[in-house]
Design a protein around this motif. Structure first.
Motif, PDB file in Angstrom:
ATOM      1  N   ILE A 133       9.450   4.500  -4.258  1.00 20.17           N
ATOM      2  CA  ILE A 133       8.765   3.202  -4.202  1.00 20.17           C
ATOM      3  C   ILE A 133       9.151   2.286  -5.363  1.00 20.17           C
ATOM      4  O   ILE A 133       8.819   1.097  -5.350  1.00 20.17           O
ATOM      5  CB  ILE A 133       7.230   3.370  -4.159  1.00 20.17           C
ATOM      6  CG1 ILE A 133       6.690   3.809  -5.516  1.00 20.17           C
ATOM      7  CG2 ILE A 133       6.819   4.328  -3.055  1.00 20.17           C
ATOM      8  CD1 ILE A 133       5.170   3.826  -5.569  1.00 20.17           C
ATOM      9  N   VAL A 134       9.869   2.822  -6.354  1.00 25.36           N
ATOM     10  CA  VAL A 134      10.235   2.016  -7.519  1.00 25.36           C
ATOM     11  C   VAL A 134      11.067   0.793  -7.140  1.00 25.36           C
ATOM     12  O   VAL A 134      10.812  -0.307  -7.652  1.00 25.36           O
ATOM     13  CB  VAL A 134      10.968   2.878  -8.577  1.00 25.36           C
ATOM     14  CG1 VAL A 134      11.503   1.995  -9.710  1.00 25.36           C
ATOM     15  CG2 VAL A 134      10.026   3.920  -9.141  1.00 25.36           C
ATOM     16  N   PRO A 135      12.060   0.914  -6.246  1.00 21.65           N
ATOM     17  CA  PRO A 135      12.804  -0.298  -5.855  1.00 21.65           C
ATOM     18  C   PRO A 135      11.913  -1.382  -5.265  1.00 21.65           C
ATOM     19  O   PRO A 135      12.167  -2.581  -5.452  1.00 21.65           O
ATOM     20  CB  PRO A 135      13.801   0.236  -4.813  1.00 21.65           C
ATOM     21  CG  PRO A 135      13.997   1.673  -5.179  1.00 21.65           C
ATOM     22  CD  PRO A 135      12.651   2.128  -5.640  1.00 21.65           C
ATOM     23  N   GLU A 136      10.849  -0.977  -4.548  1.00 20.53           N
ATOM     24  CA  GLU A 136       9.918  -1.958  -3.990  1.00 20.53           C
ATOM     25  C   GLU A 136       9.106  -2.632  -5.095  1.00 20.53           C
ATOM     26  O   GLU A 136       8.807  -3.825  -5.018  1.00 20.53           O
ATOM     27  CB  GLU A 136       8.982  -1.286  -2.985  1.00 20.53           C
ATOM     28  CG  GLU A 136       9.671  -0.767  -1.746  1.00 20.53           C
ATOM     29  CD  GLU A 136      10.241  -1.896  -0.892  1.00 20.53           C
ATOM     30  OE1 GLU A 136       9.702  -3.020  -0.959  1.00 20.53           O
ATOM     31  OE2 GLU A 136      11.214  -1.647  -0.172  1.00 20.53           O
ATOM     32  N   LEU A 137       8.756  -1.872  -6.121  1.00 23.38           N
ATOM     33  CA  LEU A 137       8.058  -2.462  -7.263  1.00 23.38           C
ATOM     34  C   LEU A 137       8.949  -3.485  -7.956  1.00 23.38           C
ATOM     35  O   LEU A 137       8.490  -4.563  -8.359  1.00 23.38           O
ATOM     36  CB  LEU A 137       7.646  -1.377  -8.259  1.00 23.38           C
ATOM     37  CG  LEU A 137       6.669  -0.298  -7.789  1.00 23.38           C
ATOM     38  CD1 LEU A 137       6.398   0.697  -8.908  1.00 23.38           C
ATOM     39  CD2 LEU A 137       5.364  -0.921  -7.320  1.00 23.38           C
ATOM     40  N   PHE A 150       0.840  -1.205   0.000  1.00 26.21           N
ATOM     41  CA  PHE A 150       0.000   0.000   0.000  1.00 26.21           C
ATOM     42  C   PHE A 150       0.870   1.247   0.000  1.00 26.21           C
ATOM     43  O   PHE A 150       1.719   1.438   0.883  1.00 26.21           O
ATOM     44  CB  PHE A 150      -0.894  -0.048   1.246  1.00 26.21           C
ATOM     45  CG  PHE A 150      -1.922   1.046   1.293  1.00 26.21           C
ATOM     46  CD1 PHE A 150      -2.638   1.424   0.169  1.00 26.21           C
ATOM     47  CD2 PHE A 150      -2.184   1.703   2.484  1.00 26.21           C
ATOM     48  CE1 PHE A 150      -3.582   2.425   0.222  1.00 26.21           C
ATOM     49  CE2 PHE A 150      -3.131   2.699   2.555  1.00 26.21           C
ATOM     50  CZ  PHE A 150      -3.822   3.062   1.417  1.00 26.21           C
ATOM     51  N   TRP A 151       0.649   2.131  -0.984  1.00 29.85           N
ATOM     52  CA  TRP A 151       1.441   3.347  -1.133  1.00 29.85           C
ATOM     53  C   TRP A 151       0.516   4.563  -1.212  1.00 29.85           C
ATOM     54  O   TRP A 151       0.178   5.024  -2.286  1.00 29.85           O
ATOM     55  CB  TRP A 151       2.310   3.271  -2.397  1.00 29.85           C
ATOM     56  CG  TRP A 151       3.094   2.001  -2.537  1.00 29.85           C
ATOM     57  CD1 TRP A 151       2.804   0.957  -3.358  1.00 29.85           C
ATOM     58  CD2 TRP A 151       4.282   1.653  -1.831  1.00 29.85           C
ATOM     59  NE1 TRP A 151       3.732  -0.036  -3.211  1.00 29.85           N
ATOM     60  CE2 TRP A 151       4.663   0.362  -2.280  1.00 29.85           C
ATOM     61  CE3 TRP A 151       5.058   2.285  -0.861  1.00 29.85           C
ATOM     62  CZ2 TRP A 151       5.780  -0.299  -1.799  1.00 29.85           C
ATOM     63  CZ3 TRP A 151       6.174   1.627  -0.383  1.00 29.85           C
ATOM     64  CH2 TRP A 151       6.524   0.355  -0.847  1.00 29.85           C
ATOM     65  N   PRO A 152       0.090   5.092  -0.063  1.00 36.90           N
ATOM     66  CA  PRO A 152      -0.799   6.269  -0.083  1.00 36.90           C
ATOM     67  C   PRO A 152      -0.019   7.579  -0.118  1.00 36.90           C
ATOM     68  O   PRO A 152       1.192   7.617   0.136  1.00 36.90           O
ATOM     69  CB  PRO A 152      -1.555   6.126   1.240  1.00 36.90           C
ATOM     70  CG  PRO A 152      -0.545   5.493   2.157  1.00 36.90           C
ATOM     71  CD  PRO A 152       0.274   4.557   1.296  1.00 36.90           C
ATOM     72  N   MET A 153      -0.735   8.661  -0.418  1.00 37.65           N
ATOM     73  CA  MET A 153      -0.214  10.027  -0.377  1.00 37.65           C
ATOM     74  C   MET A 153       1.031  10.217  -1.238  1.00 37.65           C
ATOM     75  O   MET A 153       1.969  10.936  -0.889  1.00 37.65           O
ATOM     76  CB  MET A 153       0.078  10.439   1.072  1.00 37.65           C
ATOM     77  CG  MET A 153      -1.077  10.245   2.037  1.00 37.65           C
ATOM     78  SD  MET A 153      -2.584  11.128   1.542  1.00 37.65           S
ATOM     79  CE  MET A 153      -2.065  12.818   1.815  1.00 37.65           C
TER      80      MET A 153
END
Length: 281
Positions: free
Chosen positions: A50-54, A37-40
């Motif tokens: 968040i790209v490394p997490e993707l 979950f990536w809000p805000m």
């Protein structure tokens, strides 16, 4: 079965996105899904973080980003990583633009703005919490909805859910030995709804409740015959007063609330037809 990584990317609280994902996943049998979950997400820097997490957890990306630059950048990242990305509200927004003849504003979190509806919801939540479990009968007439039924028929959680939808709700337990205040039977503004359930299910719920309280003693609270008598007592009261009844045995809180909202809307339509009012509901 493969496990799916489901990334939910939102420039607001992500509540809408979570509900859409939950509704879609409910159509599958026990899916193995890990939600990320990536809000805000409202800046390029935040998006890039968040790209490394993707990349580390490849899967499906669902997003609600209204900022054009953020959308393009997320889509570019997903193409580079070979990940499918779906803008879940695009088709609905486009259809509304076509029908309404205007362009969407494209402002993040606009549905959460502190407008009249927001304060109405806050007021409804305050009222509902203050009128739980039969409290404050002097103010029941101010409610939009009054829920009544025997113990453990989901009155309180349903009330809270409805309050979050903007409805002021009071709930009143029905106890054979202690009739409710007379005020319940003279209400004019609220829609009074009776909640009931199957006796076997109610006994099971009550037993589980007692276990959470570390109470193992058998009492009339979970006696099959006693529970049936309670439910019959409640049903007679519902019938005598002409209150609509909803059986919550196989309904979730959301489904029960949806049925109650339909009853409220149906009554509103009937009132408008009788009064000759043509304004939309």
């Amino acid at each position: 079965m493969n496990r799916l990584n489901l990334h939910l990317v939102s420039d607001s609280t992500g509540e809408t996105l979570e509900m859409i994902a939950k509704a879609a996943l409910a159509q599958f049998d026990d899916p193995h899904v890990s939600r990320h979950f990536w809000p805000m997400v409202r800046s390029r820097q935040h998006l890039d973080r968040i790209v490394p997490e993707l990349a580390a957890n490849p899967g499906l990306v669902l997003y609600t980003l209204v900022n054009a630059e953020s959308r393009v950048r997320l889509e570019e990242h997903c193409r580079h990583l070979g990940l499918p990305a779906v803008a879940v509200l695009d088709q609905v927004t486009a259809a509304l633009e076509s029908q309404l003849g205007q362009e969407a504003h494209g402002r993040p979190g606009r549905q959460h703005s502190m407008d009249e509806h927001y304060f109405k919801r806050v007021d409804a939540i305050h009222y509902t919490i203050a009128h739980d479990d039969g409290v404050g009968y002097e103010e029941w007439e101010e409610a939009d909805i009054v829920l009544t039924g025997v113990s453990r028929t989901s009155k309180t959680p349903t009330s809270i859910y409805l309050a979050n939808r903007g409805y002021k709700v009071a709930n009143i337990p029905l106890v054979v030995e202690s009739p409710p205040p007379k005020a319940l039977f003279g209400l004019r503004h609220p829609l009074v709804v009776g909640l009931t359930t199957a006796p076997e299910r109610l006994v099971q719920i009550r037993r589980n409740r007692l276990l959470t309280l570390n109470e193992t003693t058998e009492t009339s609270y979970v006696d099959n015959g006693r529970v049936k008598d309670e439910l019959q007592f409640a049903r007679r009261m519902f019938a005598d007063n002409g209150w609509p009844v909803i059986d919550v045995t196989r309904r979730s809180i959301e489904e029960t609330a949806a049925a109650i909202i339909r009853l409220v809307q149906d009554r509103s339509r009937r009132d408008q037809q009788i009064g000759g009012v043509s304004k939309p509901i």
